[in-house]
Design a protein around this motif. Structure first.
Motif, PDB file in Angstrom:
ATOM      1  N   SER A  19       0.793  -1.262   0.147  1.00 30.26           N
ATOM      2  CA  SER A  19       0.035   0.088   0.350  1.00 30.26           C
ATOM      3  C   SER A  19       0.948   1.756   0.025  1.00 30.26           C
ATOM      4  O   SER A  19       0.607   3.019  -0.293  1.00 30.26           O
ATOM      5  N   CYS A  20       2.260   0.808   0.328  1.00 27.09           N
ATOM      6  CA  CYS A  20       2.766   2.339   0.391  1.00 27.09           C
ATOM      7  C   CYS A  20       2.905   3.063  -1.288  1.00 27.09           C
ATOM      8  O   CYS A  20       3.211   1.956  -2.275  1.00 27.09           O
ATOM      9  N   ASP A  21       3.279   3.718  -1.591  1.00 29.16           N
ATOM     10  CA  ASP A  21       2.669   4.401  -2.414  1.00 29.16           C
ATOM     11  C   ASP A  21       4.418   4.345  -3.224  1.00 29.16           C
ATOM     12  O   ASP A  21       4.725   4.377  -3.996  1.00 29.16           O
ATOM     13  N   ASP A  22       4.986   5.236  -2.344  1.00 31.73           N
ATOM     14  CA  ASP A  22       6.325   5.479  -2.759  1.00 31.73           C
ATOM     15  C   ASP A  22       7.665   4.303  -1.839  1.00 31.73           C
ATOM     16  O   ASP A  22       7.454   4.540  -0.511  1.00 31.73           O
ATOM     17  N   LEU A  23       8.192   3.252  -1.776  1.00 31.67           N
ATOM     18  CA  LEU A  23       7.572   2.050  -0.711  1.00 31.67           C
ATOM     19  C   LEU A  23       9.136   2.918  -0.249  1.00 31.67           C
ATOM     20  O   LEU A  23       9.033   2.442   1.357  1.00 31.67           O
ATOM     21  N   PHE A  24      10.132   3.434  -0.650  1.00 29.30           N
ATOM     22  CA  PHE A  24      11.056   3.854  -0.367  1.00 29.30           C
ATOM     23  C   PHE A  24      11.254   5.433  -0.573  1.00 29.30           C
ATOM     24  O   PHE A  24      11.660   5.926  -1.138  1.00 29.30           O
ATOM     25  N   GLU A  25      11.915   6.315   0.908  1.00 31.06           N
ATOM     26  CA  GLU A  25      12.565   7.213   0.626  1.00 31.06           C
ATOM     27  C   GLU A  25      13.263   7.215   1.938  1.00 31.06           C
ATOM     28  O   GLU A  25      13.518   7.493   2.665  1.00 31.06           O
ATOM     29  N   ASP A  70      -6.493  18.760   1.068  1.00 33.14           N
ATOM     30  CA  ASP A  70      -7.616  18.882   1.075  1.00 33.14           C
ATOM     31  C   ASP A  70      -8.656  19.823   0.260  1.00 33.14           C
ATOM     32  O   ASP A  70      -9.375  19.677  -0.035  1.00 33.14           O
ATOM     33  N   TRP A 105       2.331  15.934  -4.570  1.00 29.89           N
ATOM     34  CA  TRP A 105       1.105  16.073  -3.978  1.00 29.89           C
ATOM     35  C   TRP A 105       0.465  17.447  -4.386  1.00 29.89           C
ATOM     36  O   TRP A 105      -0.304  16.854  -4.855  1.00 29.89           O
TER      37      TRP A 105
ATOM     38  N   PHE B 169       9.008   0.158   8.594  1.00 28.24           N
ATOM     39  CA  PHE B 169       8.236   1.932   8.550  1.00 28.24           C
ATOM     40  C   PHE B 169       8.376   2.450   9.625  1.00 28.24           C
ATOM     41  O   PHE B 169       7.789   2.259  10.535  1.00 28.24           O
ATOM     42  N   LEU B 186      -4.455  12.585   1.793  1.00 27.92           N
ATOM     43  CA  LEU B 186      -3.478  11.721   1.844  1.00 27.92           C
ATOM     44  C   LEU B 186      -3.650  10.709   3.500  1.00 27.92           C
ATOM     45  O   LEU B 186      -5.136  10.814   3.615  1.00 27.92           O
ATOM     46  N   GLY B 189       0.008   4.838   3.958  1.00 29.00           N
ATOM     47  CA  GLY B 189       0.417   4.412   2.731  1.00 29.00           C
ATOM     48  C   GLY B 189       1.238   5.722   1.379  1.00 29.00           C
ATOM     49  O   GLY B 189       1.873   5.409   1.293  1.00 29.00           O
ATOM     50  N   LYS B 190       0.780   7.061   1.923  1.00 30.01           N
ATOM     51  CA  LYS B 190       1.055   7.855   1.442  1.00 30.01           C
ATOM     52  C   LYS B 190       2.492   9.034   1.905  1.00 30.01           C
ATOM     53  O   LYS B 190       3.575   9.599   1.643  1.00 30.01           O
ATOM     54  N   ILE B 191       2.130   8.604   3.711  1.00 29.83           N
ATOM     55  CA  ILE B 191       3.328   8.985   4.293  1.00 29.83           C
ATOM     56  C   ILE B 191       3.964   7.974   5.049  1.00 29.83           C
ATOM     57  O   ILE B 191       5.567   8.262   5.643  1.00 29.83           O
ATOM     58  N   PHE B 192       4.000   6.613   4.505  1.00 29.58           N
ATOM     59  CA  PHE B 192       4.960   5.818   5.451  1.00 29.58           C
ATOM     60  C   PHE B 192       5.890   5.088   4.934  1.00 29.58           C
ATOM     61  O   PHE B 192       5.360   4.906   3.083  1.00 29.58           O
ATOM     62  N   ASN B 193       6.955   5.317   4.510  1.00 32.45           N
ATOM     63  CA  ASN B 193       7.729   4.620   3.690  1.00 32.45           C
ATOM     64  C   ASN B 193       8.839   3.300   4.571  1.00 32.45           C
ATOM     65  O   ASN B 193       8.246   2.940   5.690  1.00 32.45           O
ATOM     66  N   LEU B 194       9.212   2.411   3.591  1.00 27.01           N
ATOM     67  CA  LEU B 194      10.061   1.451   5.103  1.00 27.01           C
ATOM     68  C   LEU B 194      11.666   1.980   4.405  1.00 27.01           C
ATOM     69  O   LEU B 194      12.356   2.017   3.525  1.00 27.01           O
TER      70      LEU B 194
END
Lengths: 271, 202
Positions: A19-25, A70, A105, B169, B186, B189-194
């Motif tokens: 479910s993570c949009d950008d998995l790695f940051e 929003d 965003w 995460f 938001l 899923g949009k704010i958490f990263n791995l």
């Protein structure tokens, strides 16, 4: 722990990963952009060139999205109910912390507009490595284009971010832009900035020079700004140049601007 | 700005090098097996502190708490900008590990992290010669994050006993505040990263 429980936890883990949009940051200030997130100013101007400007230009002006996503979504929904709009102006402070993700965003929201949108850089957008982010994602900090009878000049006026070094706003660049070159044909110009010249974040030593450039060009009747998170329309320098400030999307307002050959009309819209 | 950071660093180092009192008690009853060292090294991929970061740390309170000090690097070719970051991390392990064949799985680890980004682009506190007091009200160099993850210890794997792999995460306070204020646009899923990492006991 029972077998079923850890299968549940493993399931939850896979759900998180997928479910993570950008998995790695790698870093909040990383500048990693998809190709559709680059050179947005040039792309919007290319779209404008495909359009046929009429005698009256219709422009929606909004800004200071900062971290009010929003409200920005609601703006796009409301803006899209209008008809015959030429383009949308974002008055700057696209982001709050100057982070790339915030810009991404906001673009993800603004790309749903039916028309191209153009931005001017705000002071928040220059925080951290935000200047690099803005230039990679949108383009130059100062730019201009002519659409129909009007030239639009977008100028970085966030003097405080440069420590009031006397170079921002770039007065000589602005002077050049308001002077009609051989290959140009415009009867008037509208100057768009984030910080207005009468604000404490604008270089005090350049306020007079800035206004003088607008006035002596004899082509500017209107200058648009954001930054103050309020409505403000005034002819404060005792001449005919109107400085119009649009409130922030947080306060759910935007400007509906009509521009024709020798005049304009400002309507404030609440949504 | 620098004294604050030095203080934090000093605090962490004090914790890391403090003598482990509980480990000494264990030594008396298990003479055959030497006690596991409370110290470890880590290497981590992503997680907001660089493309790759290396860490040193120790466990405390019967391995219920872990503290780490990281140094991370993001090259321009990957990050669009060259960024050096350091971070301190504290991780709490509330649930006992689950034994699965030759490995032990820690299904839940919760943590807090404070990172510091080096460079003149970033300020820990707003420079007073540039801004009026509390102009922005936040730091661009210091970022707090909350972390949720797990770890697989290769406890009974030959020659790899010292190693563990972890996943985490995380989200920064800036993203978290943005999510709280914008629940429609938001999402977690949009704010958490791995982040992924390996840990080696010393």
């Amino acid at each position: 722990m029972k077998r079923i429980e850890y299968f549940l936890l493993l399931g939850l883990l896979s759900l998180c990963i997928t479910s993570c949009d950008d998995l790695f940051e790698f870093h909040p200030n990383q500048i990693r952009l998809e190709s559709h997130e680059r050179d947005l100013t040039a792309k919007s101007l290319a779209r404008l060139q495909q359009q046929q400007p009429g005698d009256t230009l219709r422009i929606l002006v909004m800004g200071d999205t900062q971290r009010f996503y929003d409200e920005a979504v609601d703006f796009v929904k409301h803006a899209n109910t209008f008809e015959n709009i030429d383009f949308v102006i974002h008055q700057g402070d696209i982001s709050d912390f100057g982070m790339t993700q915030e810009h991404k965003w906001v673009h993800d929201i603004m790309k749903d507009l039916k028309w191209p949108y153009l931005t001017v850089v705000g002071n928040h957008d220059l925080l951290a490595n935000g200047s690099k982010v803005y230039q990679q994602m949108y383009g130059p900090l100062n730019y201009s284009f002519t659409y129909g009878h009007t030239k639009f000049v977008f100028v970085d006026t966030n003097s405080r971010e440069y420590g009031f070094n006397g170079k921002v706003p770039d007065i000589s660049w602005l002077t050049g832009e308001l002077y009609q070159r051989e290959n140009e044909n415009f009867s008037q110009a509208i100057v768009v900035s984030h910080v207005p010249p009468h604000d404490g974040d604008f270089d005090r030593n350049l306020e007079e020079a800035y206004h003088d450039v607008l006035k002596s060009s004899r082509r500017v009747n209107l200058s648009l700004f954001g930054h103050i998170h309020n409505w403000q329309t005034s002819t404060r320098y005792n001449d005919n140049i109107v400085y119009h400030g649009t409130t922030t999307v947080k306060k759910r307002g935007f400007t509906y601007l009509k521009v024709w050959a020798n005049g304009f009309d400002i309507k404030t819209i609440d949504y | 700005m620098k004294p604050i950071y030095t203080f934090i660093l000093a605090l962490v180092l004090t914790v890391i090098v403090a003598p482990p009192t509980f480990a000494q008690q264990e030594q008396t009853d298990t003479t055959a097996v030497p006690p596991a060292s409370p110290f470890h090294l880590k290497a981590q991929f992503a997680g907001g502190i660089g493309f790759l970061s290396v860490g040193v740390g120790r466990t405390l309170f019967d391995e219920k708490l872990e503290t780490d000090l990281f140094l991370g690097y993001l090259p321009q070719s990957i990050g669009g900008d060259r960024i050096v970051t350091s971070a301190i991390k504290a991780t709490y392990v509330p649930i006992k590990p689950v034994q699965i064949k030759t490995v032990n799985w820690q299904p839940l680890r919760v943590g807090l992290q404070v990172s510091y980004t080096f460079g003149s682009d970033y300020f820990a506190t707003e420079p007073s010669d540039k801004y009026p007091k509390s102009y922005y009200g936040f730091s661009t160099a210091l970022h707090g994050s909350i972390l949720l993850g797990g770890q697989v210890d290769l406890t009974r794997v030959d020659r790899l006993k010292k190693f563990a792999a972890y996943y985490e995460f995380g989200t920064s306070m800036e993203y978290l505040v943005s999510y709280i204020q914008n629940p429609k646009y938001l999402s977690p899923g949009k704010i958490f990263n791995l982040a992924l990492g390996v840990r080696m006991r010393l």
